[in-house]
Design a protein around this motif. Sequence first.
Motif, PDB file in Angstrom:
ATOM      1  N   UNK A   1       0.468  -1.453  -0.043  1.00 27.36           N
ATOM      2  CA  UNK A   1      -0.247  -0.105  -0.531  1.00 27.36           C
ATOM      3  C   UNK A   1       0.899   0.945  -0.108  1.00 27.36           C
ATOM      4  N   UNK A   2       1.867   1.384   0.709  1.00 19.45           N
ATOM      5  CA  UNK A   2       3.150   2.644   0.690  1.00 19.45           C
ATOM      6  C   UNK A   2       3.010   2.595  -0.486  1.00 19.45           C
ATOM      7  N   UNK A   3       4.014   1.887  -1.295  1.00 19.50           N
ATOM      8  CA  UNK A   3       4.311   2.050  -2.638  1.00 19.50           C
ATOM      9  C   UNK A   3       2.860   2.163  -3.365  1.00 19.50           C
ATOM     10  N   UNK A   4       2.066   2.169  -3.898  1.00 19.97           N
ATOM     11  CA  UNK A   4       1.286   2.083  -4.181  1.00 19.97           C
ATOM     12  C   UNK A   4       0.428   3.816  -3.547  1.00 19.97           C
ATOM     13  N   UNK A   5       0.809   3.936  -2.903  1.00 12.79           N
ATOM     14  CA  UNK A   5       0.206   5.267  -2.433  1.00 12.79           C
ATOM     15  C   UNK A   5       1.065   6.802  -2.744  1.00 12.79           C
ATOM     16  N   UNK A   6       2.987   5.915  -2.829  1.00 15.61           N
ATOM     17  CA  UNK A   6       3.612   6.909  -3.438  1.00 15.61           C
ATOM     18  C   UNK A   6       3.636   7.216  -4.430  1.00 15.61           C
ATOM     19  N   UNK A   7       3.354   6.013  -5.381  1.00 15.34           N
ATOM     20  CA  UNK A   7       3.670   6.055  -7.110  1.00 15.34           C
ATOM     21  C   UNK A   7       1.817   7.047  -7.197  1.00 15.34           C
ATOM     22  N   UNK A   8       0.695   7.037  -6.776  1.00 13.18           N
ATOM     23  CA  UNK A   8       0.043   7.819  -6.804  1.00 13.18           C
ATOM     24  C   UNK A   8      -0.185   8.964  -6.238  1.00 13.18           C
TER      25      UNK A   8
ATOM     26  N   UNK B   1       6.130  16.177  -4.501  1.00 17.67           N
ATOM     27  CA  UNK B   1       7.490  15.580  -4.935  1.00 17.67           C
ATOM     28  C   UNK B   1       6.600  14.181  -3.101  1.00 17.67           C
ATOM     29  N   UNK B   2       7.435  13.724  -3.948  1.00 13.87           N
ATOM     30  CA  UNK B   2       6.890  12.431  -2.668  1.00 13.87           C
ATOM     31  C   UNK B   2       8.134  12.265  -2.113  1.00 13.87           C
ATOM     32  N   UNK B   3       8.279  11.367  -1.051  1.00 16.95           N
ATOM     33  CA  UNK B   3       9.233  11.773   0.035  1.00 16.95           C
ATOM     34  C   UNK B   3       9.266   9.873   0.488  1.00 16.95           C
TER      35      UNK B   3
ATOM     36  N   UNK C   1      13.025   4.608  -7.792  1.00 15.89           N
ATOM     37  CA  UNK C   1      13.554   4.616  -9.451  1.00 15.89           C
ATOM     38  C   UNK C   1      12.329   3.942  -9.847  1.00 15.89           C
ATOM     39  N   UNK C   2      11.323   3.035  -9.710  1.00 14.05           N
ATOM     40  CA  UNK C   2      10.473   3.200 -10.440  1.00 14.05           C
ATOM     41  C   UNK C   2       9.213   4.209 -10.899  1.00 14.05           C
ATOM     42  N   UNK C   3       9.062   4.735  -9.369  1.00 14.59           N
ATOM     43  CA  UNK C   3       8.024   6.032 -10.063  1.00 14.59           C
ATOM     44  C   UNK C   3       9.320   7.242 -10.565  1.00 14.59           C
ATOM     45  N   UNK C   4      10.562   7.879 -10.736  1.00 20.21           N
ATOM     46  CA  UNK C   4      11.172   8.546 -12.184  1.00 20.21           C
ATOM     47  C   UNK C   4      10.753   7.647 -12.257  1.00 20.21           C
ATOM     48  N   UNK C   5      11.045   6.674 -13.005  1.00 18.04           N
ATOM     49  CA  UNK C   5      10.773   6.343 -14.442  1.00 18.04           C
ATOM     50  C   UNK C   5       9.401   6.673 -15.506  1.00 18.04           C
ATOM     51  N   UNK C   6       8.823   6.361 -14.231  1.00 19.17           N
ATOM     52  CA  UNK C   6       7.118   6.522 -14.960  1.00 19.17           C
ATOM     53  C   UNK C   6       6.929   8.229 -14.709  1.00 19.17           C
ATOM     54  N   UNK C   7       7.281   8.817 -13.792  1.00 20.45           N
ATOM     55  CA  UNK C   7       7.065  10.398 -14.889  1.00 20.45           C
ATOM     56  C   UNK C   7       8.166  11.145 -15.276  1.00 20.45           C
ATOM     57  N   UNK C   8       9.567  10.757 -15.706  1.00 22.43           N
ATOM     58  CA  UNK C   8      10.299  10.868 -16.641  1.00 22.43           C
ATOM     59  C   UNK C   8       9.241  10.269 -18.079  1.00 22.43           C
ATOM     60  N   UNK C   9       8.466   9.792 -18.201  1.00 29.69           N
ATOM     61  CA  UNK C   9       8.312   8.985 -19.091  1.00 29.69           C
ATOM     62  C   UNK C   9       6.262   9.934 -19.500  1.00 29.69           C
ATOM     63  N   UNK C  10       6.234  10.725 -18.740  1.00 35.83           N
ATOM     64  CA  UNK C  10       4.778  11.401 -18.751  1.00 35.83           C
ATOM     65  C   UNK C  10       5.337  12.147 -18.816  1.00 35.83           C
ATOM     66  N   UNK C  11       5.905  12.740 -18.734  1.00 37.51           N
ATOM     67  CA  UNK C  11       7.029  14.358 -18.894  1.00 37.51           C
ATOM     68  C   UNK C  11       6.399  14.617 -20.640  1.00 37.51           C
ATOM     69  N   UNK C  12       5.594  15.520 -20.794  1.00 35.02           N
ATOM     70  CA  UNK C  12       5.787  16.070 -22.548  1.00 35.02           C
ATOM     71  C   UNK C  12       7.176  16.619 -22.502  1.00 35.02           C
TER      72      UNK C  12
END
Length: 59
Positions: free
Chosen positions: A18-25, A32-34, A48-59
């Motif tokens: 749940x913690x990882x899911x909350x951080x991702x959401x 800015x998620x700590x 790293x997974x969250x950062x990779x996903x955010x990089x892919x989403x950025x326009x």
Amino acid sequence: MGQVRDKITIITSGASGIGAACAETLASEGTRAIVTDVDASHGKEAVAGIEAERMAIKP
């Protein structure tokens, strides 16, 4: 959507479950998620997974 944009969030036990899911959401909503966890290696993987996903989403 957008209610937490540009806020700072602290997620405890964020390496898995749940913690990882909350951080991702929250990160996908623009915070800015700590992420903290006693399992540092899995915590780094989660971040790293969250950062990779955010990089892919950025326009």
